[in-house]
Design a protein around this motif. Structure first.
Motif: not given
Ligand SMILES: [Zn+2]
Ligand SMILES: [Zn+2]
Length: 755
Positions: A110, A113, A187, A238, A241
């Motif tokens: 996203h 992120d 991530q 985000c 997350c």
């Molecule tokens: Zn995210």
């Protein structure tokens, strides 16, 4: 699969392909067999299967219920479960637009992120997504991502001394770049320091957790004064997350509170590092340990007082455990070092070992079974070496205890170990079943209904300051999820694909070793030991040259001198109050010093004067070695053209000084400037490494104290050299914890559904 399976055993795979019709010879029956204690009974022309074999990572895992069902439920042409999986995977390769982001390769990204980005070399780049650009027409390339880059505090040369060299510590910059989605590795989480109350525990939870305290105008920092202290609001995160990460944190905390650690037995404990390192995850506790060496078993007991330690032969303890379980009267075995010592009544110690463990006491077996016959460093290869049979002992423990999980370690040479080989010369064996050791291990484990995966792990990939490759196998009983092998968290420039060539022709690469992918930089010798006190050995024959004498006197003003005398057990510092050179300056030093040491054991072994003289005369430069010595200090075999060294072209390394900006050579049991692994001279001092420095090379915390009869330093070396590097054990423990939490969450969900 040759000897890897029962002659009538098949393995499911994830391969589905088309063949010519005339290649078909006939029908066979192959059926799924529920794993049980009995050997499966099938007709002599029939086949059975109970595992999926993955030919890219060499794992054998249980067949998911869905896969067994799918082939029954669906009709042709959609009934092939492999094709369904392949189609799903292919779909994931195409980026899909989602709310505020993109889904790709099974992950979601996203805006805001924080992500890891492939780098040319060294650890990966880290950036925050500002914008995701989807192609507007067919002429444009695939999806691209605009990111703002983070800098790394540990790479900043102008970092002040009090600022820790910490790979987790990033800084915010204004530098941006656009990258293709294909450069995104995955991530990670970056938070402002002030918004993470339990920083240490949060960092320990995952190697992909980072924090930031400052922002600088750009990656290229020219002055430490250009920094701004960050407030939590300065770094957008985000929402999705962050919420997910918080939930994971809460689950982990709750799990550790509610879930009792798995109780582990180590039948070849040594000093216990493998299990004790895994304990850091909080999900394992070494409750029982067998160790034949009296010194190592005392080390184990001293560092893990709650563990029941058997100072005996693992075979005998196993025999008594089986007898006790079968209801026989158990012979009380004496501790190895107290055998024949009946009259020593001043000793209050109980001469007998404790009662043997019962199967219901143990959930997990952790074992680095002795490796002498496989070690590449060992010249004496013998076909009938009894130590190679110790694998049978481990497997018998597994068969008897039926633990949920097993973790095995061995040297890389275990892979080339042949079964039933015969002696062909003093140092050579011939013939036998190629890779028989590995095949036997896999076959025995799968026959006992264990899922297995295995690979070669490089200790430097997990933050040990050392190049050290070892074979590891992880096994889980059918029904328990199988942990992954840990993937590298530290970028290591030494190229080794860690590939295993299986005898069936498959090349498996379970570990991703490419440079530019791992989140952290490797740990150097300097990172590991720069805070330990400096001292030199006294030169037994002071130089006659006045200039050099003056030089030695100058040096002694800042670096204390210690006499290295052959008739003393050690040379250096001992005790609980040995002052460090300085406060911790790196993350590893801080970690090692979390708890104070009861005995720093910062001492070297001792040598005869001539060897001491050679060591103190090696120049203080990285990689200097015996070739820089004056001829009158040469050993016979340096000077003699027919010696082994001369014939090998005067191989570098003897009396070698390490480069502080690189890593330790594999820490072995024989620490000596003339041993095969001989780069053992300290980078700052005129001496070899101390026990504590070697312990740091293996990632032992300073609170860990080595016990040896008469303070025999060589015994301590053996305990350190035989250990599993602590950071590797931590990484394996973390993977175990992941699957245990997953299973716990799933069980909880199912329990709620039932209510
Ligand atoms: Zn995210
Ligand atoms: Zn298919």
């Amino acid at each position: 699969m040759e000897q890897l399976g029962h002659p009538q055993e098949l393995f499911l795979t994830n391969i589905c392909s088309t063949i010519e019709l005339d290649l078909i010879v006939g029908n066979v029956s192959a059926r799924y067999i529920e794993p049980s204690k009995e050997m499966p009974i099938v007709g002599h022309r029939d086949f059975f299967y109970k595992f999926i074999y993955n030919c890219s990572d060499g794992s054998f895992t249980q067949i998911p219920r869905e896969r067994l069902q799918r082939s029954h439920d669906r009709l042709a042409p959609d009934h092939c479960p492999v094709c369904v999986i392949v189609a799903e995977r292919e779909e994931e390769l195409v980026p899909q637009k989602i709310h505020h982001g993109v889904a790709w390769h099974g992950a979601k990204y996203h805006v805001h992120d924080t992500i890891m980005i492939k780098a040319q070399e060294g650890p990966c780049h880290i950036g925050q997504i500002l914008h995701i650009h989807f192609p507007q027409s067919d002429y444009e390339d695939s999806v691209s991502v605009r990111v703002k880059l983070f800098g790394r505090i540990d790479k900043l040369g102008l970092r002040p001394a009090e600022e820790l060299k910490d790979g987790r510590h990033l800084f915010v910059t204004q530098d941006e770049m656009t990258i293709p989605l294909s450069s995104v590795i995955g991530q990670c989480q970056v938070y402002v320091r002030a918004s993470v109350p339990e920083l240490e525990a949060w960092l320990e939870m995952s190697p992909y957790h980072f924090y930031a305290c400052y922002s600088f105008p750009s990656l290229n920092v020219t002055s430490w004064n250009h920094r701004h202290r960050l407030e939590p609001r300065d770094l957008l995160v985000c929402r999705y997350c962050a919420a997910e990460d918080l939930a994971e944190w809460n689950h982990s905390q709750k799990f550790l509170k509610k879930h009792k650690p798995l109780r582990a037995l180590d039948p070849f404990a040594g000093s216990g590092a493998f299990g004790l390192g895994m304990e850091e995850s909080g999900c394992v506790k070494v409750t029982h340990a067998v160790e034949i060496s009296p010194s190592a078993s005392k080390t184990m007991k001293a560092n893990s007082p709650d563990t029941v330690v058997y100072n005996q032969c693992s075979n005998l303890v196993l025999r008594e455990a089986i007898r006790a379980d079968a209801g026989f009267v158990v012979e009380r075995l004496k501790k190895i070092d107290l055998i024949g010592n009946d009259h020593d009544h001043d000793n209050e110690e109980d001469p007998y070992i404790p009662p043997p463990p019962k199967p219901e006491d143990i959930d997990c077996i952790i074992a680095g079974f002795p490796c002498q016959p496989h070690s590449r460093l060992n010249m004496f290869v013998k076909a009938n070496d009894r130590k190679s049979n110790l694998m049978l002992n481990v497997l018998s423990w597994v068969d008897f205890m039926q633990p949920k999980y097993c973790f095995f370690e061995n040297v890389r040479g275990f892979l080339s170990f042949s079964l039933k080989a015969r002696q062909a010369g003093l140092y050579r064996v011939k013939g036998g079943i190629a890779m028989g050791g590995l095949k036997f291990l896999i076959r025995a484990m799968t026959d006992m209904n264990y899922q297995v995966r295995f690979g070669i792990l490089q200790a430097a990939h997990y933050g040990a300051p050392q190049i050290r490759v070892r074979f590891f196998m992880v096994a889980a009983k059918y029904g328990s999820p199988l942990p992954e092998l840990p993937q590298p968290t530290h970028d290591f420039p030494f190229v080794d694909s860690l590939e295993i060539k299986l005898p069936v022709g498959h090349h498996i690469r379970p570990i991703w070793t490419r440079t530019g992918y791992a989140p952290h930089r490797f740990v150097t010798i300097d990172d590991a030991i720069s805070d330990l006190p400096r001292f030199d050995w006294v030169n037994p024959r002071p130089p006659t040259d006045p200039a050099r004498r003056q030089e030695e006197r100058e040096r002694a003003r800042t670096i204390p001198l210690k006499k290295c005398k052959k008739d003393r057990p050690w040379c250096g510092y001992s005790g609980r109050d040995v002052p460090y050179k300085h406060d911790p300056t790196t993350a590893l030093q801080k970690w090692c010093r979390q708890e104070p040491s009861k005995d720093l054991q910062h001492y070297t072994r001792t040598y005869e004067p001539i060897k001491v003289e050679r060591v103190v005369n090696i120049p203080m430069e990285a990689n200097a070695d015996y070739r820089r010595l004056r001829p009158d200090l040469w050993e016979w075999h340096f000077a003699n053209p027919s010696s082994a060294i001369a014939r090998a072209g005067f191989k570098p390394g003897l009396y070698g000084r390490v480069d502080k900006d690189r890593w330790f050579q594999a820490t072995v049991t024989n620490i000596d400037p003339t041993a095969k692994q001989s780069r053992v001279l300290n980078p700052y001092c005129k001496r070899i490494f101390t026990v504590r420095e070697l312990a740091r090379s293996q990632g032992f915390p300073d609170k860990f104290v080595f016990y040896a009869e008469n303070d025999h330093v060589v015994t301590m070396h053996r305990q350190i050299g035989n250990a599993v590097a602590w950071p590797v054990a931590i990484a394996i423990g973390r993977e175990l914890k992941k699957v245990l939490i997953k299973m716990w969450l799933k069980d909880r969900e199912e329990a709620i559904e039932v209510e």
